[in-house]
Design a protein around this motif. Structure first.
Motif: not given
Length: 187
Positions: A5, A21-29
């Motif tokens: 988060d 962006a959230r870290r999880g979203d940065v990695y996922a995208r």
């Protein structure tokens, strides 16, 4: 707040902030962001080497010769380098890490601007148990011997190769020209 988060700056290929962006979203995208790598040496010049814990979001259970991590939204590289080094080594009062170079690391699934630093840590280390599963200070010769034996984080290997290429006699990129992955100035 979980590490997934954490809010990061999203940057472009020239390291300019273009969003957050959230870290999880940065990695996922696979969004481009910023990271710091700090080579920590003890009083004898040995390098702090560690194996990451199995619970890490990126490169779990792999070895690394750098401490570091992502740069938070609005945080400077310099501040992130000191914060990450103190957190991962488990010490307070480190001198400010010395900036060495930056490069854009790209692995096909994502990219991050990587600022590489060095710091002398003469204090006893108490690495974070949630970050570090094993650690030791190794000589450069010991690190070199283990490069082919242990599974290392790929971005750390890329940074280490650039660091080695910067030793006397090796060509370095021109002033003010950050490197791109694959362009490490080796002869």
């Amino acid at each position: 707040m979980s590490s997934a988060d954490e809010i990061l700056d999203v940057v472009d290929a020239s390291d300019r902030v273009v969003g957050r962006a959230r870290r999880g979203d940065v990695y996922a995208r696979g969004l481009c962001h910023r990271a710091v790598f700090v080579l920590a040496r003890d009083a004898d010049g040995r390098i702090f080497v560690h194996r990451r814990t199995a619970g890490k979001l990126v490169f779990p259970s792999l070895y690394d010769m750098f401490v570091g991590g992502v740069v938070g939204a609005g945080e400077s590289y310099d501040d992130a380098a000191l914060r990450e080094a103190e957190e991962e080594l488990g010490v307070r009062g480190l001198p400010r890490p010395v900036p060495l170079f930056r490069f854009l690391y790209e692995d096909g699934t994502g990219s991050w601007w990587s600022a590489v630093y060095e710091v002398r840590c003469e204090l006893p280390v108490r690495p974070q148990a949630e970050e570090v599963a094993w650690h030791a200070f190794l000589t450069e010769a010991e690190v070199e011997r283990r490069l082919g034996e242990w599974e290392w984080v790929p971005d750390g290997l890329a940074a280490y190769a650039r660091l080695r290429a910067g030793r006397p006699g090796a060509r370095r990129p021109g002033p003010g020209r950050p490197e791109r992955d694959g362009d490490h100035g080796a002869p």
